[in-house]
Design an enzyme around this catalytic site. Sequence first.
Site, PDB file in Angstrom:
ATOM      1  N   ASP A 104     -38.080  10.186 -65.080  1.00 54.80           N
ATOM      2  CA  ASP A 104     -39.263   9.838 -65.872  1.00 54.80           C
ATOM      3  C   ASP A 104     -38.835   9.616 -67.324  1.00 54.80           C
ATOM      4  O   ASP A 104     -38.347  10.533 -67.982  1.00 54.80           O
ATOM      5  CB  ASP A 104     -40.290  10.967 -65.793  1.00 54.80           C
ATOM      6  CG  ASP A 104     -41.612  10.617 -66.447  1.00 54.80           C
ATOM      7  OD1 ASP A 104     -41.674   9.598 -67.164  1.00 54.80           O
ATOM      8  OD2 ASP A 104     -42.590  11.359 -66.248  1.00 54.80           O
TER       9      ASP A 104
ATOM     10  N   HIS B  76     -50.340   9.150 -60.397  1.00 55.30           N
ATOM     11  CA  HIS B  76     -49.787  10.177 -61.271  1.00 55.30           C
ATOM     12  C   HIS B  76     -50.631  11.439 -61.150  1.00 55.30           C
ATOM     13  O   HIS B  76     -51.837  11.423 -61.407  1.00 55.30           O
ATOM     14  CB  HIS B  76     -49.802   9.675 -62.723  1.00 55.30           C
ATOM     15  CG  HIS B  76     -49.476  10.718 -63.738  1.00 55.30           C
ATOM     16  ND1 HIS B  76     -50.404  11.191 -64.643  1.00 55.30           N
ATOM     17  CD2 HIS B  76     -48.325  11.385 -64.004  1.00 55.30           C
ATOM     18  CE1 HIS B  76     -49.839  12.088 -65.419  1.00 55.30           C
ATOM     19  NE2 HIS B  76     -48.579  12.235 -65.060  1.00 55.30           N
TER      20      HIS B  76
ATOM     21  N   ARG C 116     -43.226  18.888 -77.647  1.00 58.21           N
ATOM     22  CA  ARG C 116     -44.168  17.769 -77.570  1.00 58.21           C
ATOM     23  C   ARG C 116     -45.495  18.108 -78.255  1.00 58.21           C
ATOM     24  O   ARG C 116     -46.255  17.217 -78.615  1.00 58.21           O
ATOM     25  CB  ARG C 116     -44.400  17.384 -76.114  1.00 58.21           C
ATOM     26  CG  ARG C 116     -43.118  16.908 -75.435  1.00 58.21           C
ATOM     27  CD  ARG C 116     -43.263  16.828 -73.942  1.00 58.21           C
ATOM     28  NE  ARG C 116     -43.717  15.508 -73.523  1.00 58.21           N
ATOM     29  CZ  ARG C 116     -44.008  15.200 -72.270  1.00 58.21           C
ATOM     30  NH1 ARG C 116     -43.914  16.116 -71.323  1.00 58.21           N
ATOM     31  NH2 ARG C 116     -44.414  13.990 -71.958  1.00 58.21           N
TER      32      ARG C 116
ATOM     33  N   HIS D  96     -51.028  18.765 -70.474  1.00 55.33           N
ATOM     34  CA  HIS D  96     -50.092  19.225 -71.489  1.00 55.33           C
ATOM     35  C   HIS D  96     -50.628  20.363 -72.350  1.00 55.33           C
ATOM     36  O   HIS D  96     -49.938  20.833 -73.251  1.00 55.33           O
ATOM     37  CB  HIS D  96     -49.684  18.058 -72.387  1.00 55.33           C
ATOM     38  CG  HIS D  96     -49.039  16.930 -71.628  1.00 55.33           C
ATOM     39  ND1 HIS D  96     -49.719  15.778 -71.299  1.00 55.33           N
ATOM     40  CD2 HIS D  96     -47.797  16.795 -71.114  1.00 55.33           C
ATOM     41  CE1 HIS D  96     -48.906  14.978 -70.630  1.00 55.33           C
ATOM     42  NE2 HIS D  96     -47.741  15.569 -70.508  1.00 55.33           N
TER      43      HIS D  96
ATOM     44  N   ASP E  70     -53.222   6.853 -63.000  1.00 55.56           N
ATOM     45  CA  ASP E  70     -53.794   8.200 -63.029  1.00 55.56           C
ATOM     46  C   ASP E  70     -55.298   8.063 -62.849  1.00 55.56           C
ATOM     47  O   ASP E  70     -55.979   7.461 -63.681  1.00 55.56           O
ATOM     48  CB  ASP E  70     -53.461   8.895 -64.350  1.00 55.56           C
ATOM     49  CG  ASP E  70     -53.846  10.369 -64.334  1.00 55.56           C
ATOM     50  OD1 ASP E  70     -55.007  10.677 -63.992  1.00 55.56           O
ATOM     51  OD2 ASP E  70     -52.992  11.209 -64.662  1.00 55.56           O
TER      52      ASP E  70
ATOM     53  N   GLU F  94     -48.809   4.870 -65.263  1.00 55.00           N
ATOM     54  CA  GLU F  94     -49.494   6.110 -65.645  1.00 55.00           C
ATOM     55  C   GLU F  94     -50.388   5.920 -66.867  1.00 55.00           C
ATOM     56  O   GLU F  94     -51.475   6.503 -66.941  1.00 55.00           O
ATOM     57  CB  GLU F  94     -48.427   7.173 -65.896  1.00 55.00           C
ATOM     58  CG  GLU F  94     -48.901   8.464 -66.491  1.00 55.00           C
ATOM     59  CD  GLU F  94     -47.742   9.397 -66.793  1.00 55.00           C
ATOM     60  OE1 GLU F  94     -47.894  10.259 -67.676  1.00 55.00           O
ATOM     61  OE2 GLU F  94     -46.679   9.271 -66.160  1.00 55.00           O
TER      62      GLU F  94
ATOM     63  N   GLU G 229     -47.525  12.707 -55.984  1.00 56.90           N
ATOM     64  CA  GLU G 229     -46.798  13.532 -56.941  1.00 56.90           C
ATOM     65  C   GLU G 229     -47.428  14.908 -57.066  1.00 56.90           C
ATOM     66  O   GLU G 229     -48.654  15.043 -57.106  1.00 56.90           O
ATOM     67  CB  GLU G 229     -46.802  12.859 -58.322  1.00 56.90           C
ATOM     68  CG  GLU G 229     -46.143  13.689 -59.408  1.00 56.90           C
ATOM     69  CD  GLU G 229     -46.187  13.043 -60.773  1.00 56.90           C
ATOM     70  OE1 GLU G 229     -45.302  13.339 -61.595  1.00 56.90           O
ATOM     71  OE2 GLU G 229     -47.103  12.233 -61.033  1.00 56.90           O
TER      72      GLU G 229
ATOM     73  N   GLU H 287     -38.730   5.536 -63.984  1.00 59.82           N
ATOM     74  CA  GLU H 287     -40.175   5.487 -64.209  1.00 59.82           C
ATOM     75  C   GLU H 287     -40.537   5.319 -65.683  1.00 59.82           C
ATOM     76  O   GLU H 287     -39.972   5.981 -66.548  1.00 59.82           O
ATOM     77  CB  GLU H 287     -40.815   6.778 -63.675  1.00 59.82           C
ATOM     78  CG  GLU H 287     -42.316   6.876 -63.887  1.00 59.82           C
ATOM     79  CD  GLU H 287     -42.907   8.070 -63.174  1.00 59.82           C
ATOM     80  OE1 GLU H 287     -43.836   8.693 -63.731  1.00 59.82           O
ATOM     81  OE2 GLU H 287     -42.452   8.396 -62.055  1.00 59.82           O
TER      82      GLU H 287
END
Length: 439
Positions: free
Chosen positions: A223, A326, A57, A30, A299, A276, A346, A249
Site C-alpha cells: 500500500d 477498502h 500520521r 485512523h 470504500d 480507495e 480486506e 496499491e
Amino acid sequence: MASTTARGFPSIKAIRTYVVDGVGSGGDYHNVKGGHWLIDTPISTPMSRWEKYRASRTSWGINVLGSFCVEIEGTDGTVGFATGFGGPPACWLVHQHFERFLIGADPRDTNHLFEQMYRGSMFYGRKGLPVAVISVIDLALWDLLGKIRNEPVYKLIGGATRDRLDFYCTGPEPVSAKAMGFWGAKVPLPYCPEEGHKGLKKNVEFLRKHRESVGPDFPIMVDCYMSLNVPYTIEIATACLDLNINWWEECLSPDDTDGFALIKRAHPQLKFTTGEHEYSRYGFRKLIEGRNLDIIQPDVMWLGGLTELLKVAAMASAYDIPVVPHASGPYSYHFVVSQTNCPFQEYLANSPDGKSVLPVFGDLFLDEPIPVNGYLNVSQLDKPGFGLTLNPAARLIPAQYLLTPNPERPLGKAIEQKKPEDHGLVNGLVDGVKQLTTS
C-alpha cells in the site's frame, strides 16, 4: 379478487446524528490511540515529503474529523443506523443540507435520494467529505430497509454468490497475517520518494525482509497511500521484481489517472490497484475505462454509499475488473458476498500491534462479525439490515450538543434568509460545548 395494491411502507420520520467521543470506536479508521501501528509507524503518505510529518500520521491531521453516526427513524419506529468519518462538520451537513431531501421520503427510493443529495451538493461537493457524508446516510437507509423487511442487506441487493467470504489482512506483519489464517497480507510502504536513494533502498529491504519471513508463495501486497509518482513507482517495482509482489496499491495521486497508464505500460506483467480515495460513479468511470488497473478498491463509506457502489461494480463487471472494497467492515461484507466480480475482502487490522483480529469499528457495536481463520461464513450475516447492534455503552454525543444554531434556525430546517443575528457554526460549536460541559 386479490388486491393489486402494494402494502404501505414506512416513510422517514426523523434523522439524528452523533459524534463518537474519544478514539478507537466508529467509522474513522485512523482515530485510534497513540502507538497504534496505523498512525505511529513509518508509513509513506502525501505528507511524508516534509520530515516533521513522517513520524506520526496524526501530526498532519489524518484523524482530525473523527467518527460520526447517522440514525434514521421510520414512521413505524424502525431505526436504521450507520457510522463513518466526518465528526461535527458531517453532522452539520446532514442537518443543514441533506435532511431536507429525506424527511417524509420513502426509504426505498435510494437512487432518487442519492441523486438529490449528490446533485444538491455538487457546487461544493462531488468528492471528499460531502460525498462521504452522503455515504453514511445511504448506509443508514439500507440498514433501515433491511430491518423493516426483516432481511439482511445482501439479500436486498441480489443475494449470496457464495457460502463464505475470504479475507486478506492489511497490517504491519505478514507473518502474523499468515498465522491468523488470512490468504495474503498487505503492508504499508515506509519511505517516500523525497527520502531519495537511501529511502528507496530501505523500502526494498523492508519488502525483502517480509518476503523472506513468509516464504516465496504467500501473497504480499504493498500500500503506497497516494505518496509516489510515476518514475518512482516504475523504479521500485523494477527493484522488487524478484519479490513476487501480488499488487502495488494506490501508488499515485487519485487525480493522476493518466499516470496509471504509464506505470502499467512500464510493467504490464504486474498488478496495480487504486480507488480507495475516489468518489462516485463519475470518478470511477475513467479508472475503469482505461483498463490500466487490475482491481478497483472503492470504500463504501466514502464513495457514495452502497447505492453508488452497486453502480460502480456493474460498470467494472462489464470490463471484467474485480472490485475489492477498502475496509468498511460489514458494510463491505454484505456487498461483496452479493457480487460475482468481488472475489475477496480486506480486513484492516484494528489491534494496536496488528497481530490479532478485533472488530473494525471498535466497541461501537456488540456483535460485529469478524473473520476467524481468514474467513467468515455468509450465514453470519443473516440478521436484519447490516446486522449490527449498537452498544448501549457507546460514547455517542448527540449533534445538538455540538451544533447549536440560532433558535430561529433549528437543525434540519432550510434557511429562508440569513438574518444579521445568525451567529453561525463557530459560535454554535462554542455554545454547544459550553452547554455540554455545564450540563
